[in-house]
Design an enzyme around this catalytic site. Structure first.
Site, PDB file in Angstrom:
ATOM      1  N   ALA A  42     -14.665  17.439 -42.627  1.00 20.11           N
ATOM      2  CA  ALA A  42     -13.921  16.667 -43.635  1.00 20.11           C
ATOM      3  C   ALA A  42     -12.597  16.204 -43.006  1.00 20.11           C
ATOM      4  O   ALA A  42     -11.517  16.413 -43.551  1.00 20.11           O
ATOM      5  CB  ALA A  42     -13.688  17.478 -44.907  1.00 20.11           C
ATOM      6  N   HIS A  47      -6.130  15.926 -38.494  1.00 18.00           N
ATOM      7  CA  HIS A  47      -7.022  16.369 -37.409  1.00 18.00           C
ATOM      8  C   HIS A  47      -6.947  15.383 -36.236  1.00 18.00           C
ATOM      9  O   HIS A  47      -6.980  15.793 -35.072  1.00 18.00           O
ATOM     10  CB  HIS A  47      -8.470  16.436 -37.899  1.00 18.00           C
ATOM     11  CG  HIS A  47      -8.703  17.468 -38.959  1.00 18.00           C
ATOM     12  ND1 HIS A  47      -8.830  17.141 -40.284  1.00 18.00           N
ATOM     13  CD2 HIS A  47      -8.826  18.811 -38.886  1.00 18.00           C
ATOM     14  CE1 HIS A  47      -9.036  18.246 -40.989  1.00 18.00           C
ATOM     15  NE2 HIS A  47      -9.023  19.279 -40.160  1.00 18.00           N
ATOM     16  N   SER A 204      -4.834  16.550 -47.564  1.00 14.44           N
ATOM     17  CA  SER A 204      -5.855  15.813 -48.320  1.00 14.44           C
ATOM     18  C   SER A 204      -5.679  16.074 -49.821  1.00 14.44           C
ATOM     19  O   SER A 204      -6.081  15.275 -50.649  1.00 14.44           O
ATOM     20  CB  SER A 204      -7.260  16.168 -47.847  1.00 14.44           C
ATOM     21  OG  SER A 204      -7.325  17.520 -47.531  1.00 14.44           O
TER      22      SER A 204
END
Ligand code: PAF
Length: 313
Positions: A42, A47, A204
């Site tokens: 995800a 990242h 997120s």
């Protein structure tokens, strides 16, 4: 850019990494630095920043995608965790990852996937702050990370560096301690927290904040930056004042705001080596915060250093 190789088994991953190391030694006549980015998939821009840092510092970049059941508080959370494997592989490839390890449960936990008999414990470090809010979480993290280090360490003469986000400061401290206590030969590297233009740490979860929640959430970085200024100006750390402010802030439900030793994660007390009897910081410390805002629980942190303010973006 060559597309990454995606390996699903421990043996195929080790063989591919050994081949990549051997090829590097053959072609360059030098030992490669291997950069590892462990993930649960995800993937988002945070990242990507980790992979970019690993790419800039390493000759070979490897990543893992594995949703680790041991670190979830409940089964429903684990089952509903977003899984976007094709997008993740595309993102890792676009940012220059060479090898991606995507094991299934049977590869990672060949005994019993939800209750492996032998595990790693984070000890007392795993019971503080986020560890208290999520019992067992850090034991699950260090168990899987120790396994990933075992599986993904390159053969000599290559050396391994593993990359983690500074936003998960407790996770970083606990993994660093685990590598020392278990003599695992890996350097832990961190990438600074990425903040938006108002100082809110990117996550997120921020997508679930409406306009009112978002404005309320800005009290979190504001409290951290106020402490950073106190430390930089070498005046008494106003932790109690910030706690009071947050407790009365509309829309914010504070869980904790503490200043801790960055290694032991223990709360500093006046008269400690790091905090003098007037509450003035005398060494490097970490301010940790967790608060619920609207539908989400947000965590954030800042490094406090006497004489030095932290950048806000
Ligand atoms: O930070 C994460 O995404 C996870 O805790 C990690 C380090 C990949 C272990 O599952």
């Amino acid at each position: 850019m060559t597309p990454p190789q995606v390996l699903t088994t421990v043996s195929s991953f080790r063989a591919a990494l050994a081949e990549a190391v051997a090829a590097h030694v053959r072609e360059r006549g030098a030992a490669p630095a291997v950069g590892l980015v462990p993930t649960m998939g995800a993937l988002h821009s945070g990242h990507a920043a980790l992979v970019d840092a690993a790419r800039a510092a390493s000759d070979i970049v490897i990543a893992s995608i594995f949703v680790n059941p041991l670190q979830f508080d409940d089964d429903a959370d684990y089952l509903h965790y977003p899984r976007t494997p094709e997008r993740d592989v595309a993102l890792l490839g676009a940012h220059g990852v060479d090898l991606i390890f995507t094991p299934d449960l049977a590869q990672m936990y060949p005994g019993d996937s939800h209750a492996p008999l032998v595990r790693v414990s984070a000890g007392q470090l795993g019971t503080r702050w986020e560890g208290a809010a999520r019992p067992g979480h850090f034991d699950g993290v260090v168990t899987v990370v120790a396994k990933l280090f075992n599986i993904m360490s390159p053969p000599a003469p290559a050396r391994l560096e593993a990359w983690f986000g500074a936003k998960d400061a407790e996770q970083v401290a606990i993994i660093t301690r685990m590598t020392a206590d278990l003599n695992i030969d890996v350097d832990i590297r961190t990438v600074p927290i990425v903040r938006d233009e108002h100082g809110l740490a990117l996550s997120s979860r921020n997508q679930r904040l409406d306009e009112t929640d978002y404005s309320a959430a800005l009290a979190i970085p504001a409290a951290l930056f106020a402490l950073s200024e106190d430390a930089a100006s070498e005046r008494r750390l106003g932790v109690a004042d910030q706690v009071e402010e947050l407790r009365s802030a509309e829309g914010v439900e504070l869980d904790y705001l503490v200043v801790v030793d960055p290694d032991s994660l223990e709360e500093l007390q006046p008269g400690d080596a790091l905090l003098d009897e007037h509450g003035v910081l005398r060494g490097r410390a970490l301010a940790l915060i967790a608060a619920r805002v609207g539908p989400v629980r947000l965590i954030d942190n800042v490094i406090l250093s006497p004489g030095r303010s932290q950048p806000r973006e």
